[in-house]
Design a protein around this motif. Structure first.
Motif, PDB file in Angstrom:
ATOM      1  N   GLY A 220       0.885  -1.332  -0.094  1.00  0.00           N
ATOM      2  CA  GLY A 220      -0.089   0.019  -0.008  1.00  0.00           C
ATOM      3  C   GLY A 220       0.924   1.257   0.129  1.00  0.00           C
ATOM      4  N   GLU A 221       0.315   2.228   0.665  1.00  0.00           N
ATOM      5  CA  GLU A 221       0.841   3.541   0.535  1.00  0.00           C
ATOM      6  C   GLU A 221       0.790   4.282   1.736  1.00  0.00           C
ATOM      7  OE1 GLU A 221      -2.087   6.341  -1.720  1.00  0.00           O
ATOM      8  OE2 GLU A 221      -0.389   5.159  -2.796  1.00  0.00           O
ATOM      9  N   VAL A 222       1.662   5.119   2.419  1.00  0.00           N
ATOM     10  CA  VAL A 222       1.684   5.876   3.473  1.00  0.00           C
ATOM     11  C   VAL A 222       0.553   7.117   3.464  1.00  0.00           C
ATOM     12  CG1 VAL A 222       3.023   7.288   4.998  1.00  0.00           C
ATOM     13  CG2 VAL A 222       4.117   5.189   4.131  1.00  0.00           C
ATOM     14  N   GLU A 223      -0.135   7.133   4.248  1.00  0.00           N
ATOM     15  CA  GLU A 223      -1.180   8.418   4.524  1.00  0.00           C
ATOM     16  C   GLU A 223      -0.522   8.834   5.471  1.00  0.00           C
ATOM     17  OE1 GLU A 223      -3.486   9.176   2.339  1.00  0.00           O
ATOM     18  OE2 GLU A 223      -2.964   7.439   1.214  1.00  0.00           O
ATOM     19  N   LYS A 224      -0.133  10.212   5.549  1.00  0.00           N
ATOM     20  CA  LYS A 224       0.526  11.172   6.383  1.00  0.00           C
ATOM     21  C   LYS A 224      -0.194  12.269   6.536  1.00  0.00           C
ATOM     22  CE  LYS A 224       4.836  12.181   8.821  1.00  0.00           C
ATOM     23  NZ  LYS A 224       6.202  11.791   8.844  1.00  0.00           N
ATOM     24  N   GLU A 225      -0.986  12.813   7.467  1.00  0.00           N
ATOM     25  CA  GLU A 225      -1.527  14.086   7.449  1.00  0.00           C
ATOM     26  C   GLU A 225      -1.108  14.826   8.592  1.00  0.00           C
ATOM     27  OE1 GLU A 225      -6.103  13.715   7.659  1.00  0.00           O
ATOM     28  OE2 GLU A 225      -6.106  12.216   6.462  1.00  0.00           O
ATOM     29  N   PHE A 226      -0.996  16.043   8.320  1.00  0.00           N
ATOM     30  CA  PHE A 226      -0.490  17.093   9.259  1.00  0.00           C
ATOM     31  C   PHE A 226      -0.806  16.953  10.896  1.00  0.00           C
ATOM     32  CE2 PHE A 226      -0.069  21.484  11.181  1.00  0.00           C
ATOM     33  CZ  PHE A 226       1.446  21.348  11.147  1.00  0.00           C
ATOM     34  N   MET A 227       0.212  16.680  11.536  1.00  0.00           N
ATOM     35  CA  MET A 227       0.178  16.461  12.955  1.00  0.00           C
ATOM     36  C   MET A 227      -0.804  15.370  13.400  1.00  0.00           C
ATOM     37  SD  MET A 227       1.421  19.196  14.361  1.00  0.00           S
ATOM     38  CE  MET A 227       1.163  19.226  16.120  1.00  0.00           C
ATOM     39  N   ALA A 228      -0.623  14.281  12.428  1.00  0.00           N
ATOM     40  CA  ALA A 228      -1.225  12.981  12.625  1.00  0.00           C
ATOM     41  C   ALA A 228      -0.203  11.901  12.495  1.00  0.00           C
ATOM     42  CB  ALA A 228      -2.375  12.667  11.901  1.00  0.00           C
ATOM     43  N   SER A 229      -0.502  10.701  13.325  1.00  0.00           N
ATOM     44  CA  SER A 229       0.499   9.741  13.161  1.00  0.00           C
ATOM     45  C   SER A 229      -0.026   8.983  11.588  1.00  0.00           C
ATOM     46  CB  SER A 229       0.165   8.615  14.124  1.00  0.00           C
ATOM     47  OG  SER A 229       0.455   8.834  15.384  1.00  0.00           O
ATOM     48  N   PRO A 230       1.447   8.516  10.908  1.00  0.00           N
ATOM     49  CA  PRO A 230       0.968   8.024   9.770  1.00  0.00           C
ATOM     50  C   PRO A 230       0.393   6.724   9.867  1.00  0.00           C
ATOM     51  CG  PRO A 230       3.227   7.613  10.315  1.00  0.00           C
ATOM     52  CD  PRO A 230       2.673   8.453  11.428  1.00  0.00           C
ATOM     53  N   GLU A 231      -0.319   6.217   8.753  1.00  0.00           N
ATOM     54  CA  GLU A 231      -1.103   4.947   8.570  1.00  0.00           C
ATOM     55  C   GLU A 231      -0.728   4.485   7.097  1.00  0.00           C
ATOM     56  OE1 GLU A 231      -5.965   5.388   7.733  1.00  0.00           O
ATOM     57  OE2 GLU A 231      -5.233   6.013   9.501  1.00  0.00           O
ATOM     58  N   ILE A 232      -1.319   3.359   7.052  1.00  0.00           N
ATOM     59  CA  ILE A 232      -0.935   2.646   5.747  1.00  0.00           C
ATOM     60  C   ILE A 232      -2.273   2.348   5.074  1.00  0.00           C
ATOM     61  CG2 ILE A 232       0.063   0.730   4.233  1.00  0.00           C
ATOM     62  CD1 ILE A 232       2.056   2.269   5.852  1.00  0.00           C
ATOM     63  N   ASP A 233      -2.319   2.899   3.916  1.00  0.00           N
ATOM     64  CA  ASP A 233      -3.586   2.431   3.166  1.00  0.00           C
ATOM     65  C   ASP A 233      -3.542   1.336   2.162  1.00  0.00           C
ATOM     66  OD1 ASP A 233      -6.139   2.707   1.724  1.00  0.00           O
ATOM     67  OD2 ASP A 233      -5.623   4.509   0.363  1.00  0.00           O
ATOM     68  N   VAL A 234      -3.861   0.039   2.694  1.00  0.00           N
ATOM     69  CA  VAL A 234      -3.607  -1.096   1.983  1.00  0.00           C
ATOM     70  C   VAL A 234      -4.269  -1.259   0.766  1.00  0.00           C
ATOM     71  CG1 VAL A 234      -3.676  -3.487   2.368  1.00  0.00           C
ATOM     72  CG2 VAL A 234      -3.275  -1.992   4.291  1.00  0.00           C
ATOM     73  N   ASP A 235      -3.376  -1.470  -0.321  1.00  0.00           N
ATOM     74  CA  ASP A 235      -4.077  -1.997  -1.696  1.00  0.00           C
ATOM     75  C   ASP A 235      -4.194  -3.436  -1.799  1.00  0.00           C
ATOM     76  OD1 ASP A 235      -4.074   0.509  -2.608  1.00  0.00           O
ATOM     77  OD2 ASP A 235      -1.750   0.538  -2.946  1.00  0.00           O
ATOM     78  N   SER A 236      -3.363  -4.332  -1.164  1.00  0.00           N
ATOM     79  CA  SER A 236      -3.426  -5.757  -1.352  1.00  0.00           C
ATOM     80  C   SER A 236      -2.845  -6.419  -0.002  1.00  0.00           C
ATOM     81  CB  SER A 236      -2.697  -6.457  -2.536  1.00  0.00           C
ATOM     82  OG  SER A 236      -1.269  -6.236  -2.303  1.00  0.00           O
ATOM     83  N   ILE A 237      -3.623  -7.408   0.309  1.00  0.00           N
ATOM     84  CA  ILE A 237      -3.346  -8.234   1.439  1.00  0.00           C
ATOM     85  C   ILE A 237      -3.186  -9.811   0.993  1.00  0.00           C
ATOM     86  CG2 ILE A 237      -5.489  -8.160   2.312  1.00  0.00           C
ATOM     87  CD1 ILE A 237      -4.135  -8.320   5.355  1.00  0.00           C
ATOM     88  N   ARG A 238      -2.343 -10.598   1.392  1.00  0.00           N
ATOM     89  CA  ARG A 238      -2.155 -12.024   1.432  1.00  0.00           C
ATOM     90  C   ARG A 238      -1.606 -12.497   2.486  1.00  0.00           C
ATOM     91  NH1 ARG A 238       2.339 -14.640  -0.488  1.00  0.00           N
ATOM     92  NH2 ARG A 238       4.235 -13.155  -0.599  1.00  0.00           N
ATOM     93  N   ARG A 239      -2.138 -13.698   2.649  1.00  0.00           N
ATOM     94  CA  ARG A 239      -1.358 -14.627   3.803  1.00  0.00           C
ATOM     95  C   ARG A 239      -0.278 -15.301   3.541  1.00  0.00           C
ATOM     96  NH1 ARG A 239      -5.806 -17.540   7.269  1.00  0.00           N
ATOM     97  NH2 ARG A 239      -4.367 -18.894   7.694  1.00  0.00           N
ATOM     98  N   VAL A 240       0.758 -15.163   4.410  1.00  0.00           N
ATOM     99  CA  VAL A 240       2.219 -15.658   4.074  1.00  0.00           C
ATOM    100  C   VAL A 240       2.083 -16.918   4.996  1.00  0.00           C
ATOM    101  CG1 VAL A 240       4.505 -15.257   4.325  1.00  0.00           C
ATOM    102  CG2 VAL A 240       3.139 -13.506   3.879  1.00  0.00           C
ATOM    103  N   ASN A 241       2.714 -18.180   4.301  1.00  0.00           N
ATOM    104  CA  ASN A 241       2.778 -19.370   5.036  1.00  0.00           C
ATOM    105  C   ASN A 241       3.962 -19.732   5.428  1.00  0.00           C
ATOM    106  OD1 ASN A 241       0.163 -19.803   4.308  1.00  0.00           O
ATOM    107  ND2 ASN A 241       0.252 -21.069   2.502  1.00  0.00           N
TER     108      ASN A 241
END
Length: 119
Positions: free
Chosen positions: A98-119
């Motif tokens: 995904g990509e980082v979402e960072k707004e002024f004076m806020a903690s960053p978060e990740i906007d996830v584009d894809s997720i998969r299980r890892v075995n």
């Protein structure tokens, strides 16, 4: 006539040289961050990430706490992105892109584009 040939040759050489310079590019245009610690330290808005870790808990509508062992960060995952028929809990290792979402004076978060299980 000789002047025209000289000008044409000069133009062809300069165009060829600029094409050769463009042909030197061999990698991606952005570097992907690969740990939560990197994201928290140097991640900027829209920076691409590829992380492996676990979703620890749900903290809001489509928001989760994610950890990879180097730190924790909030991630936003749309319901439609979760793999169908493969429940994910806090014991399942996943890989998110995904990509980082960072707004002024806020903690960053990740906007996830894809997720998969890892075995």
């Amino acid at each position: 006539m000789k002047v025209l040939k000289t000008v044409a040759l000069s133009l062809a050489l300069s165009l060829g040289a600029s094409g050769a310079a463009l042909a030197q590019f061999v990698g991606p245009s952005t570097v992907k961050l690969t740990s939560v610690a990197e994201v928290l330290k140097s991640g900027t808005d829209d920076h691409q990430v590829a992380l492996r870790g676990k979703l620890l808990k749900k903290v809001g509508s489509e928001k989760y706490e994610f950890s990879d062992g180097t730190g924790t960060i909030r991630v936003e995952i749309d319901k439609k992105i979760f793999p169908r028929g493969e429940p994910i809990d806090d014991k399942v290792q996943v890989e998110i892109h995904g990509e980082v979402e960072k707004e002024f004076m806020a903690s960053p978060e990740i906007d996830v584009d894809s997720i998969r299980r890892v075995n």
